[in-house]
Design an enzyme around this catalytic site. Structure first.
Site, PDB file in Angstrom:
ATOM      1  N   THR A  79       0.825  -1.207   0.000  1.00  0.00           N
ATOM      2  CA  THR A  79       0.000   0.000   0.000  1.00  0.00           C
ATOM      3  C   THR A  79       0.860   1.258   0.000  1.00  0.00           C
ATOM      4  O   THR A  79       0.548   2.231  -0.685  1.00  0.00           O
ATOM      5  CB  THR A  79      -0.959  -0.006   1.203  1.00  0.00           C
ATOM      6  OG1 THR A  79      -1.768  -1.187   1.135  1.00  0.00           O
ATOM      7  CG2 THR A  79      -1.847   1.222   1.215  1.00  0.00           C
ATOM      8  N   GLY A  80       1.958   1.234   0.730  1.00  0.00           N
ATOM      9  CA  GLY A  80       2.854   2.394   0.751  1.00  0.00           C
ATOM     10  C   GLY A  80       3.381   2.740  -0.635  1.00  0.00           C
ATOM     11  O   GLY A  80       3.483   3.916  -0.998  1.00  0.00           O
ATOM     12  N   VAL A 115       0.561   4.200  -2.807  1.00  0.00           N
ATOM     13  CA  VAL A 115       0.411   5.641  -2.561  1.00  0.00           C
ATOM     14  C   VAL A 115       1.419   6.415  -3.415  1.00  0.00           C
ATOM     15  O   VAL A 115       1.078   7.429  -4.030  1.00  0.00           O
ATOM     16  CB  VAL A 115       0.565   5.973  -1.063  1.00  0.00           C
ATOM     17  CG1 VAL A 115       0.658   7.478  -0.836  1.00  0.00           C
ATOM     18  CG2 VAL A 115      -0.578   5.373  -0.260  1.00  0.00           C
ATOM     19  N   GLU A 124       0.647   9.265  -6.228  1.00  0.00           N
ATOM     20  CA  GLU A 124       1.245  10.605  -6.211  1.00  0.00           C
ATOM     21  C   GLU A 124       1.947  10.901  -7.528  1.00  0.00           C
ATOM     22  O   GLU A 124       1.842  12.011  -8.075  1.00  0.00           O
ATOM     23  CB  GLU A 124       2.225  10.735  -5.048  1.00  0.00           C
ATOM     24  CG  GLU A 124       1.548  10.791  -3.700  1.00  0.00           C
ATOM     25  CD  GLU A 124       2.476  11.305  -2.631  1.00  0.00           C
ATOM     26  OE1 GLU A 124       2.673  12.541  -2.557  1.00  0.00           O
ATOM     27  OE2 GLU A 124       3.024  10.474  -1.875  1.00  0.00           O
ATOM     28  N   GLY A 145       2.438  16.096  -1.524  1.00  0.00           N
ATOM     29  CA  GLY A 145       1.200  15.469  -1.098  1.00  0.00           C
ATOM     30  C   GLY A 145       0.835  15.919   0.299  1.00  0.00           C
ATOM     31  O   GLY A 145       1.692  15.975   1.181  1.00  0.00           O
ATOM     32  N   HIS A 180      -7.284   0.386  -0.819  1.00  0.00           N
ATOM     33  CA  HIS A 180      -6.500  -0.639  -1.520  1.00  0.00           C
ATOM     34  C   HIS A 180      -7.348  -1.904  -1.527  1.00  0.00           C
ATOM     35  O   HIS A 180      -7.382  -2.641  -0.556  1.00  0.00           O
ATOM     36  CB  HIS A 180      -5.161  -0.845  -0.820  1.00  0.00           C
ATOM     37  CG  HIS A 180      -4.172  -1.584  -1.647  1.00  0.00           C
ATOM     38  ND1 HIS A 180      -2.843  -1.634  -1.299  1.00  0.00           N
ATOM     39  CD2 HIS A 180      -4.298  -2.299  -2.791  1.00  0.00           C
ATOM     40  CE1 HIS A 180      -2.190  -2.349  -2.210  1.00  0.00           C
ATOM     41  NE2 HIS A 180      -3.060  -2.779  -3.104  1.00  0.00           N
TER      42      HIS A 180
END
Length: 138
Positions: free
Chosen positions: A42-43, A46, A50, A69, A76
């Site tokens: 998930t990181g 992101v 971006e 951001g 997710h």
């Protein structure tokens, strides 16, 4: 920001997920991550969202401007394995002064991976770095 920066601008990002962007590689220090399945973390999702939003702005920022951001509201919903092709579509939906809001949709060939909203702020890069230097001290 250029006057042509307006809602409705879009960008698309196609990203083949490398193994090093999977959950076990997110933070290798704790065993919590390293023991999990090798799917897009998930990181890193992101980060790709971006990136797609920054691509929308490629031709619309003035010299010395960048964006950071400031808000992420993503779900997710499905895994993407290594070597899977992730596509992220980003649309600039709101321009409020220096604050920009994007609607995003990420998907692969099997499912919607991530719907959501991302917000970015336009900054003067030199002024931001000077502020950061003051925070970090001599």
């Amino acid at each position: 920001m250029r006057p042509s920066l307006r809602p409705g601008l879009t960008a698309r990002l196609d990203y083949t997920v490398p193994a090093e962007r999977t959950v076990p590689h997110l933070l290798p220090e704790p065993s919590h991550f390293t023991a999990l399945p090798a799917v897009l973390a998930t990181g890193y999702l992101v980060g790709t969202v971006e990136w797609a939003c920054m691509r929308v702005l490629d031709e619309y920022l003035d010299e010395g401007e960048q964006t950071l951001g400031v808000h992420v509201d993503l779900r997710h919903e499905a895994p993407t394995p290594p070597d899977g092709l992730l596509t992220v579509e980003a649309e600039l939906t709101v321009v409020e002064g220096r604050h920009l809001t994007f609607t995003v949709h990420a998907f692969d060939d099997a499912a919607t991976i991530c719907p959501g909203v991302h917000r970015r702020a336009v900054i003067d890069a030199a002024r931001f770095r000077a502020r950061l230097d003051r925070r970090n001290g001599p």
